[in-house]
Write a protein that holds these residues in place. Sequence first.
Motif, mmCIF file in Angstrom:
data_model
loop_
_atom_site.group_PDB
_atom_site.id
_atom_site.type_symbol
_atom_site.label_atom_id
_atom_site.label_comp_id
_atom_site.label_asym_id
_atom_site.label_seq_id
_atom_site.Cartn_x
_atom_site.Cartn_y
_atom_site.Cartn_z
ATOM 1 N N GLY A 49 -29.469 -68.533 20.568
ATOM 2 C CA GLY A 49 -29.428 -67.306 21.377
ATOM 3 C C GLY A 49 -28.031 -66.707 21.386
ATOM 4 O O GLY A 49 -27.850 -65.501 21.211
ATOM 5 N N ARG A 50 -27.007 -67.583 21.572
ATOM 6 C CA ARG A 50 -25.624 -67.063 21.615
ATOM 7 C C ARG A 50 -25.224 -66.499 20.251
ATOM 8 O O ARG A 50 -24.574 -65.459 20.152
ATOM 9 C CB ARG A 50 -24.651 -68.175 22.037
ATOM 10 N N SER A 51 -25.635 -67.178 19.178
ATOM 11 C CA SER A 51 -25.293 -66.694 17.825
ATOM 12 C C SER A 51 -25.900 -65.320 17.602
ATOM 13 O O SER A 51 -25.254 -64.411 17.071
ATOM 14 C CB SER A 51 -25.828 -67.652 16.751
ATOM 15 N N ASP A 52 -27.148 -65.163 18.036
ATOM 16 C CA ASP A 52 -27.825 -63.883 17.848
ATOM 17 C C ASP A 52 -27.108 -62.784 18.639
ATOM 18 O O ASP A 52 -26.889 -61.677 18.128
ATOM 19 C CB ASP A 52 -29.289 -64.002 18.295
ATOM 20 N N ALA A 53 -26.710 -63.122 19.878
ATOM 21 C CA ALA A 53 -26.029 -62.118 20.705
ATOM 22 C C ALA A 53 -24.706 -61.703 20.047
ATOM 23 O O ALA A 53 -24.352 -60.520 20.020
ATOM 24 C CB ALA A 53 -25.784 -62.685 22.102
ATOM 25 N N GLN A 54 -23.981 -62.688 19.485
ATOM 26 C CA GLN A 54 -22.698 -62.352 18.827
ATOM 27 C C GLN A 54 -22.928 -61.427 17.635
ATOM 28 O O GLN A 54 -22.226 -60.433 17.449
ATOM 29 C CB GLN A 54 -21.996 -63.631 18.339
ATOM 30 N N LEU A 55 -23.929 -61.771 16.825
ATOM 31 C CA LEU A 55 -24.191 -60.937 15.640
ATOM 32 C C LEU A 55 -24.641 -59.535 16.055
ATOM 33 O O LEU A 55 -24.269 -58.547 15.435
ATOM 34 C CB LEU A 55 -25.252 -61.589 14.749
ATOM 35 N N ARG A 56 -25.427 -59.468 17.140
ATOM 36 C CA ARG A 56 -25.883 -58.158 17.601
ATOM 37 C C ARG A 56 -24.695 -57.307 18.051
ATOM 38 O O ARG A 56 -24.616 -56.129 17.759
ATOM 39 C CB ARG A 56 -26.880 -58.345 18.762
ATOM 40 N N ARG A 57 -23.724 -57.980 18.738
ATOM 41 C CA ARG A 57 -22.530 -57.234 19.182
ATOM 42 C C ARG A 57 -21.755 -56.686 17.982
ATOM 43 O O ARG A 57 -21.346 -55.538 17.963
ATOM 44 C CB ARG A 57 -21.621 -58.150 20.012
ATOM 45 N N ARG A 73 -27.012 -54.061 7.611
ATOM 46 C CA ARG A 73 -28.261 -54.698 7.187
ATOM 47 C C ARG A 73 -28.056 -56.152 6.779
ATOM 48 O O ARG A 73 -28.926 -56.987 6.955
ATOM 49 C CB ARG A 73 -28.897 -53.892 6.051
ATOM 50 N N ILE A 74 -26.857 -56.463 6.249
ATOM 51 C CA ILE A 74 -26.604 -57.865 5.899
ATOM 52 C C ILE A 74 -26.594 -58.699 7.191
ATOM 53 O O ILE A 74 -27.155 -59.788 7.259
ATOM 54 C CB ILE A 74 -25.285 -57.999 5.116
ATOM 55 N N LEU A 75 -25.994 -58.119 8.256
ATOM 56 C CA LEU A 75 -25.992 -58.839 9.533
ATOM 57 C C LEU A 75 -27.408 -58.983 10.068
ATOM 58 O O LEU A 75 -27.759 -59.981 10.680
ATOM 59 C CB LEU A 75 -25.104 -58.111 10.546
ATOM 60 N N GLU A 76 -28.236 -57.968 9.797
ATOM 61 C CA GLU A 76 -29.644 -58.036 10.211
ATOM 62 C C GLU A 76 -30.298 -59.234 9.494
ATOM 63 O O GLU A 76 -31.043 -60.002 10.101
ATOM 64 C CB GLU A 76 -30.333 -56.730 9.797
ATOM 65 N N ALA A 77 -29.984 -59.361 8.196
ATOM 66 C CA ALA A 77 -30.547 -60.488 7.431
ATOM 67 C C ALA A 77 -30.047 -61.808 8.007
ATOM 68 O O ALA A 77 -30.805 -62.783 8.131
ATOM 69 C CB ALA A 77 -30.159 -60.363 5.961
ATOM 70 N N HIS A 78 -28.770 -61.856 8.407
ATOM 71 C CA HIS A 78 -28.242 -63.082 9.009
ATOM 72 C C HIS A 78 -28.969 -63.396 10.314
ATOM 73 O O HIS A 78 -29.272 -64.550 10.609
ATOM 74 C CB HIS A 78 -26.736 -62.929 9.271
ATOM 75 N N ARG A 79 -29.271 -62.353 11.067
ATOM 76 C CA ARG A 79 -29.981 -62.592 12.333
ATOM 77 C C ARG A 79 -31.381 -63.132 12.062
ATOM 78 O O ARG A 79 -31.877 -63.983 12.807
ATOM 79 C CB ARG A 79 -30.052 -61.302 13.153
ATOM 80 N N MET A 80 -31.973 -62.636 10.978
ATOM 81 C CA MET A 80 -33.318 -63.127 10.652
ATOM 82 C C MET A 80 -33.295 -64.609 10.260
ATOM 83 O O MET A 80 -34.227 -65.352 10.512
ATOM 84 C CB MET A 80 -33.919 -62.293 9.527
ATOM 85 N N MET A 81 -32.163 -65.018 9.661
ATOM 86 C CA MET A 81 -32.065 -66.432 9.272
ATOM 87 C C MET A 81 -32.063 -67.350 10.494
ATOM 88 O O MET A 81 -32.339 -68.538 10.394
ATOM 89 C CB MET A 81 -30.783 -66.668 8.479
ATOM 90 N N LEU A 82 -31.727 -66.791 11.659
ATOM 91 C CA LEU A 82 -31.732 -67.604 12.883
ATOM 92 C C LEU A 82 -33.145 -68.040 13.246
ATOM 93 O O LEU A 82 -33.341 -68.842 14.149
ATOM 94 C CB LEU A 82 -31.122 -66.809 14.048
ATOM 95 N N ALA A 83 -34.135 -67.459 12.552
ATOM 96 C CA ALA A 83 -35.521 -67.874 12.804
ATOM 97 C C ALA A 83 -36.102 -68.559 11.569
ATOM 98 O O ALA A 83 -37.297 -68.833 11.522
ATOM 99 C CB ALA A 83 -36.349 -66.652 13.171
ATOM 100 N N ASP A 84 -35.253 -68.838 10.570
ATOM 101 C CA ASP A 84 -35.746 -69.409 9.313
ATOM 102 C C ASP A 84 -36.333 -70.808 9.537
ATOM 103 O O ASP A 84 -35.690 -71.666 10.152
ATOM 104 C CB ASP A 84 -34.567 -69.490 8.334
ATOM 105 N N VAL A 85 -37.541 -71.010 9.028
ATOM 106 C CA VAL A 85 -38.205 -72.305 9.287
ATOM 107 C C VAL A 85 -37.436 -73.481 8.707
ATOM 108 O O VAL A 85 -37.332 -74.534 9.323
ATOM 109 C CB VAL A 85 -39.656 -72.355 8.725
#
Length: 584
Positions: A49-57, A73-85
């Motif tokens: 959660g904290r990682s996602d908030a930092q990337l969103r900021r 968009r690259i940061l968007e891809a990084h945020r998506m990796m936070l849910a990578d199985v």
Amino acid sequence: MLRLAGVGASPGIAMGVAHFLGGRVEVQERRIFTDEVANELRRFEDAIGRSDAQLRRIQQQIAEQEGDGQEYRILEAHRMMLADVHLVEETRRIIGSDQVSAEWALRRALDQIQAVFARIEDAYFRERRSDIDMIGERILRNLLGMTPPGHEGVPKGAVVFAHDLSPADVTQLGRAGVSGFFTEGGGKTSHSALVARALGLPLVAGVQGFIKHIRTGMTVIVDGGRGEVILEPDFEVQGRYADRAARDLVQAERLARAREAPAISLDGERVHLAANVELLEEVPISVELGADGIGLFRTEFLYLERSTLPTEEEQYQHALAALRAMDGRDVCFRTLDLGGDKLPTSVRIPAGNNPALGLRSIRYSLWRRDVFKLQLRAFYRAAAVGPLRIMFPLISGVAELRTVRELCSDVCAELQRDGLEHNPEVPLGVMIETPSAAVIADLLVEECDFLSIGTNDLIQYALAADRQDEHVGYLYHPLHPAILRLVRTVVGAAKRAGKPVSMCGDMAGDPRFCWVLLGLGLRSLSMAPRQIPIVKSIVRASRIAAAEKLTEEILRLRTEDEVEEAVNRVMKERFPIEFTEETS
Ligand code: PEP
Ligand code: MG
């Protein structure tokens, strides 16, 4: 003094004080009791959660300053990796089944993913491991309560080193005045490398195991051309590099003075010099470097690094942003060139036995017409706003071109029906990248508005030599007599038809080949933005007659080595400053 070898990912020399920007977080194995598992899982969730908030900021900051461009968009891809199985589920599984701390479980999951990446032969995909690494290190830091690597306190002129750098790091640090970078991860085709090249900052990537040797404050030299990092250089080496850096600076200043001046030869011929770009961020940099237009906008990057296809609206906004940044200058968009070595996760392309000869490029677009038409719709709509051109990659014959043109007409009819503003008169061009297209350039040019020679592919197909393959790399040669003849054929066909022809392969941006290309009749070249100033300075100091004389001479030679020898001799003699030993 210690020399470390890496990959030259962005050329140039930086000499300065090293500054360490975060690194691989060291984690020890820690076993837990059964009743601690739930707590570890919660800690892991919190860190995500904290990682996602930092990337969103960071994303918000980028959006405020530069809009939702490539970095966003690259940061968007990084945020998506936070849910990578493979990352998240596997970590959860290890915590529960092996009863270990969240940090240790995450480290093991990351190592497993890295082991898979390490076995991938394709360089582009192998280098995507650095994205996983970056996201993994961020979660680990959050688990351990460490602050994310920041940019505060990095002194101007410093040489930044890190386990890896994101494209956002490179942009922000570059603008803050650092002089260069080196990293343990990454490679030539990483996004960070692309941004460093656009900013003109040296970067050596893939320097293995250096962390143990280097401390913040050490003197360090980064040689981005050679792919070398020198720690604590001795007096003599420092002197040598200082001389080179001073020479480069004089050269850069001399070239910068000619930025506003047009590329006109001594005998009055105007040469159009355009930029090849992949990211929106490179567009303003191209203008700063004196580009007359964008001669090749590679659109693949909009499709890579994401799991869904870009929408028509997204592509429309992207094209508009490029046109606005070019402020009335031409922007030539190349339609999707996927397949071969460029494979996004958002589409499936049957690999076939030989991807380079298979379903790639325009063949893929004709196979997935729904994807192709969305891109065309976006271009036709944006063309109502500014001077946009479209060109098609890897065309191999007239029938294929006709099919493409029919689709373009369909798209215009649909836009008309939908009541959407568009410009149906967009100039349509053919990239000459296959030997068949070069040989029938006279037929193709009759049915399109312009030609652009893509030598990167043309050379590999004409000489049947994969340029990525180290065993046959020696065969891949821009000055091979067959290539010279093919270029002459294409330029002659376009001239006879009275249609524009340019070259946008890497050959166009190599200053050593400038006279050869002028001599073959080319007056429009498109290249990596950083090459524009040096090519312009050669053009401005040249007479076309001299270039034609050289070309006439080399067209009589029989081997590429003889041609190269003749070209180097003339260019070094005529341009001793541009072609010193280090640059040639
Ligand atoms: C080329 O092939 O020369 C070219 C410009 O296209 P790309 O390098 O993107 O394949
Ligand atoms: Mg190509």
